[in-house]
Design a protein around this motif. Structure first.
Motif, PDB file in Angstrom:
ATOM      1  N   HIS A 126      64.994  17.881 -26.050  1.00  0.00           N
ATOM      2  CA  HIS A 126      64.068  18.514 -25.541  1.00  0.00           C
ATOM      3  C   HIS A 126      64.119  17.933 -24.013  1.00  0.00           C
ATOM      4  O   HIS A 126      64.204  18.537 -23.209  1.00  0.00           O
ATOM      5  CB  HIS A 126      62.545  18.552 -25.934  1.00  0.00           C
ATOM      6  N   ARG A 132      73.257  28.606 -28.759  1.00  0.00           N
ATOM      7  CA  ARG A 132      71.331  29.377 -29.850  1.00  0.00           C
ATOM      8  C   ARG A 132      71.715  29.339 -30.951  1.00  0.00           C
ATOM      9  O   ARG A 132      72.657  30.120 -31.602  1.00  0.00           O
ATOM     10  CB  ARG A 132      71.054  29.840 -28.577  1.00  0.00           C
ATOM     11  N   ASN A 170      63.194  32.026 -15.280  1.00  0.00           N
ATOM     12  CA  ASN A 170      63.304  32.116 -16.332  1.00  0.00           C
ATOM     13  C   ASN A 170      63.141  31.029 -17.649  1.00  0.00           C
ATOM     14  O   ASN A 170      63.745  31.092 -18.352  1.00  0.00           O
ATOM     15  CB  ASN A 170      63.255  33.711 -17.001  1.00  0.00           C
ATOM     16  N   GLY A 171      62.684  30.178 -17.015  1.00  0.00           N
ATOM     17  CA  GLY A 171      62.521  28.774 -18.072  1.00  0.00           C
ATOM     18  C   GLY A 171      62.188  29.201 -19.656  1.00  0.00           C
ATOM     19  O   GLY A 171      63.088  28.918 -20.788  1.00  0.00           O
ATOM     20  N   SER A 172      61.855  30.182 -20.268  1.00  0.00           N
ATOM     21  CA  SER A 172      61.509  30.670 -21.539  1.00  0.00           C
ATOM     22  C   SER A 172      62.218  31.266 -21.961  1.00  0.00           C
ATOM     23  O   SER A 172      62.446  31.215 -23.490  1.00  0.00           O
ATOM     24  CB  SER A 172      60.004  31.698 -21.419  1.00  0.00           C
ATOM     25  N   ILE A 173      63.750  31.282 -21.415  1.00  0.00           N
ATOM     26  CA  ILE A 173      64.643  32.083 -22.152  1.00  0.00           C
ATOM     27  C   ILE A 173      65.481  30.526 -22.381  1.00  0.00           C
ATOM     28  O   ILE A 173      66.287  31.474 -23.809  1.00  0.00           O
ATOM     29  CB  ILE A 173      65.471  32.686 -21.421  1.00  0.00           C
ATOM     30  N   LYS A 212      67.207  22.853 -17.177  1.00  0.00           N
ATOM     31  CA  LYS A 212      66.359  24.208 -16.469  1.00  0.00           C
ATOM     32  C   LYS A 212      65.761  23.872 -14.888  1.00  0.00           C
ATOM     33  O   LYS A 212      66.421  24.564 -14.423  1.00  0.00           O
ATOM     34  CB  LYS A 212      65.073  24.353 -17.639  1.00  0.00           C
ATOM     35  N   GLU A 229      63.415  24.281 -28.992  1.00  0.00           N
ATOM     36  CA  GLU A 229      63.757  24.680 -30.436  1.00  0.00           C
ATOM     37  C   GLU A 229      65.272  25.964 -30.383  1.00  0.00           C
ATOM     38  O   GLU A 229      65.019  25.729 -32.002  1.00  0.00           O
ATOM     39  CB  GLU A 229      62.670  25.223 -30.395  1.00  0.00           C
ATOM     40  N   ASP A 230      65.560  26.166 -29.891  1.00  0.00           N
ATOM     41  CA  ASP A 230      66.235  27.989 -29.901  1.00  0.00           C
ATOM     42  C   ASP A 230      68.205  26.262 -30.084  1.00  0.00           C
ATOM     43  O   ASP A 230      68.789  27.143 -30.725  1.00  0.00           O
ATOM     44  CB  ASP A 230      67.083  28.034 -28.136  1.00  0.00           C
ATOM     45  N   SER A 236      65.259  26.911 -24.713  1.00  0.00           N
ATOM     46  CA  SER A 236      63.827  26.215 -25.670  1.00  0.00           C
ATOM     47  C   SER A 236      64.632  24.989 -26.191  1.00  0.00           C
ATOM     48  O   SER A 236      65.833  25.570 -26.724  1.00  0.00           O
ATOM     49  CB  SER A 236      62.846  26.631 -25.683  1.00  0.00           C
ATOM     50  N   GLU A 285      64.878  20.597 -21.049  1.00  0.00           N
ATOM     51  CA  GLU A 285      64.555  20.354 -19.762  1.00  0.00           C
ATOM     52  C   GLU A 285      64.877  19.877 -18.291  1.00  0.00           C
ATOM     53  O   GLU A 285      64.787  20.824 -17.603  1.00  0.00           O
ATOM     54  CB  GLU A 285      62.576  19.746 -20.118  1.00  0.00           C
TER      55      GLU A 285
END
Length: 78
Positions: A12, A73, A26-29, A19, A33-34, A31, A16
């Motif tokens: 993690h 991913r 668009n940091g949500s693309i 990124k 968890e991916d 993660s 982060e």
């Protein structure tokens, strides 16, 4: 933090930071968890490259790293 130790917390942290350093809009693309923990070494290698080239990356290098992350991913069912 010992990034040589494969665990979810370290993964993690690295994702982060990448990124941020890659200036992902668009940091949500992307993660943590991916990604699977068995990809830790590959993520760690990319992280070290990004840290080494911080602020000095060409557009092609940036695109290559993002493409590599995208290819690693996990595929999730919608």
């Amino acid at each position: 933090m010992n990034l040589g130790e494969p665990n979810k917390e370290n993964m993690h942290f690295m994702i982060e930071n990448m990124k941020t350093n890659l200036r992902v809009v668009n940091g949500s693309i992307i993660s943590a968890e991916d990604f699977n923990l068995d990809q830790y070494e590959d993520i760690y290698d990319l992280y070290r490259l990004v840290e080494k080239k911080k602020g000095k990356m060409t557009t092609m290098e940036l695109e290559g790293i993002l493409a590599e992350l995208a290819s690693m991913r996990k595929i999730t069912d919608a």
